[in-house]
Design a protein around this motif. Structure first.
Motif, PDB file in Angstrom:
ATOM      1  N   TYR A  35       0.842  -1.189   0.000  1.00 41.31           N
ATOM      2  CA  TYR A  35       0.000   0.000   0.000  1.00 41.31           C
ATOM      3  C   TYR A  35       0.878   1.241   0.000  1.00 41.31           C
ATOM      4  CZ  TYR A  35      -3.763  -3.012   1.880  1.00 41.31           C
ATOM      5  OH  TYR A  35      -4.709  -3.990   2.090  1.00 41.31           O
ATOM      6  N   GLN A  37       0.553   5.327   1.412  1.00 44.30           N
ATOM      7  CA  GLN A  37      -0.236   6.244   2.211  1.00 44.30           C
ATOM      8  C   GLN A  37       0.124   7.668   1.838  1.00 44.30           C
ATOM      9  OE1 GLN A  37       0.779   6.501   6.336  1.00 44.30           O
ATOM     10  NE2 GLN A  37      -1.017   7.648   6.875  1.00 44.30           N
ATOM     11  N   GLY A  40      -4.691  12.593   2.933  1.00 43.63           N
ATOM     12  CA  GLY A  40      -5.964  12.779   2.243  1.00 43.63           C
ATOM     13  C   GLY A  40      -6.406  11.599   1.405  1.00 43.63           C
ATOM     14  N   HIS A  41      -5.586  10.549   1.353  1.00 44.38           N
ATOM     15  CA  HIS A  41      -5.953   9.385   0.540  1.00 44.38           C
ATOM     16  C   HIS A  41      -6.022   8.092   1.338  1.00 44.38           C
ATOM     17  CE1 HIS A  41      -6.013  11.106  -3.526  1.00 44.38           C
ATOM     18  NE2 HIS A  41      -5.008  11.860  -3.136  1.00 44.38           N
ATOM     19  N   GLY A  42      -5.613   8.104   2.552  1.00 46.62           N
ATOM     20  CA  GLY A  42      -5.618   6.876   3.324  1.00 46.62           C
ATOM     21  C   GLY A  42      -4.644   5.866   2.744  1.00 46.62           C
ATOM     22  N   LEU A  43      -5.013   4.594   2.775  1.00 44.87           N
ATOM     23  CA  LEU A  43      -4.186   3.519   2.236  1.00 44.87           C
ATOM     24  C   LEU A  43      -4.740   3.079   0.891  1.00 44.87           C
ATOM     25  CD1 LEU A  43      -3.702   1.251   5.375  1.00 44.87           C
ATOM     26  CD2 LEU A  43      -1.975   2.674   4.290  1.00 44.87           C
ATOM     27  N   LEU A  45      -4.118   0.364  -2.351  1.00 44.23           N
ATOM     28  CA  LEU A  45      -3.471  -0.898  -2.683  1.00 44.23           C
ATOM     29  C   LEU A  45      -2.769  -0.806  -4.031  1.00 44.23           C
ATOM     30  CD1 LEU A  45      -3.077  -3.895  -1.870  1.00 44.23           C
ATOM     31  CD2 LEU A  45      -5.191  -4.379  -3.125  1.00 44.23           C
ATOM     32  N   ASP A  59      -5.277  -1.393  -6.888  1.00 42.55           N
ATOM     33  CA  ASP A  59      -6.062  -0.273  -7.383  1.00 42.55           C
ATOM     34  C   ASP A  59      -5.241   0.800  -8.099  1.00 42.55           C
ATOM     35  OD1 ASP A  59      -7.922  -0.577  -4.317  1.00 42.55           O
ATOM     36  OD2 ASP A  59      -8.391  -1.418  -6.281  1.00 42.55           O
TER      37      ASP A  59
END
Lengths: 113, 112
Positions: A35, A37, A40-43, A45, A59
C-alpha cells in the motif's frame, strides 16, 4: 519480535532512478500486500500476491512492479521513480483462512527528488 | 472510484464521551468490515472486525454496528480516553484473507 519487516525504513531517490522496497514476513501467511499512504488518501493498494511467484495488480499499479520470490518475501519496484511517488509505503500480510486481519510492517518513507 | 468512504475527516470528543466514526461502502459483495487504528509514524493495527452475518459486535469499549441495507458501518468508542487519539481507518473486503479497501481515515482527538 516483529513479524512483518520492511527495508529500507526511509529512502531518498532521484527522479528517474530505480527503487526497490523489500518486505519480509514470518507469519507464514500466503497473502501479502503493498500500500501507499498519502495525506488525504488513506491507504491505497498497489500490488498484492496470493502465492509465491505470482502477483496481482491492485487499485493503483501504474508505475510499480512487484515480485514475490518466496512466501516470506515481497518486493515493490519503481523502475523510474517520479516525484508523485513520494509517499509512505506499507507492506502487509494476511492468512488465507479465517479472519482477514492484515498485519502491517512499520512502513518505508520514500522521498523522490 | 473509492469503494469505502469516510465522510468526516476529523472528530473531537471530550474525555469520557462517546466517539462515533462512520463508514460507507459501495460493493454489495463486501462481507468483512473492520476498523484499524493508526498512530502517527506507526503502522495500522486491527481494532475490531465483523462479518456480514451479524449486525453488531462488542469488544470492551468498542462496538461495531453494521447496516447492510444502508451499506454503512460505524465504530462506537465509549468512555473515550486521550490515548484513543489516533487516525481510524475503516476497511471492507470479500471472502477470507482477501484484499481490503480502506477509507481515507478519520482523525479522532479526545481532549482531557
Amino acid at each position: 519480535e516483529a513479524a512483518v519487516t520492511q527495508s529500507p525504513r526511509s529512502k531518498v531517490a532521484v527522479t528517474g532512478g530505480k527503487v526497490t522496497l523489500s518486505c519480509h514476513q514470518t507469519n507464514n501467511h500466503d497473502y501479502m500486500y503493498w500500500y501507499r499512504q498519502d495525506t488525504g488518501h488513506g491507504l491505497r493498494l498497489i500490488h498484492y500476491s496470493y502465492v509465491a511467484d505470482s502477483t496481482e495488480k491492485g487499485d493503483i499499479p501504474d508505475g510499480y512492479k512487484a515480485s514475490r520470490p518466496s512466501q516470506e518475501n515481497f518486493s515493490l519496484i519503481l523502475e523510474l521513480a517520479s516525484l508523485s511517488q513520494t509517499a509512505v509505503y506499507f507492506c502487509a500480510s494476511s492468512d488465507v483462512s479465517g479472519d482477514a486481519e492484515q498485519f502491517f510492517g512499520p512502513g518505508t518513507r520514500l522521498t523522490v527528488l | 472510484g473509492q469503494q469505502v468512504k469516510q465522510s468526516s475527516p476529523s472528530l473531537t470528543v471530550q474525555e469520557g464521551g462517546i466517539s462515533i466514526l462512520n463508514c460507507d461502502y459501495e460493493n454489495d459483495m463486501f462481507d468483512y468490515f473492520a476498523w484499524y487504528k493508526k498512530y502517527p509514524d506507526n503502522s495500522p493495527t486491527l481494532l475490531i472486525s465483523v462479518r456480514s452475518n451479524v449486525d453488531k459486535r462488542e469488544d470492551g469499549r468498542l462496538t461495531v454496528f453494521l447496516n447492510k441495507s444502508g451499506k454503512h458501518f460505524s465504530l462506537h468508542i465509549t468512555a473515550s480516553q486521550p490515548e484513543d487519539t489516533a487516525v481510524y481507518l475503516c476497511a471492507a473486503g470479500e471472502g477470507t484473507g482477501s484484499k481490503l479497501s480502506f477509507g481515507k481515515g478519520a482523525k479522532l482527538t479526545v481532549s482531557p
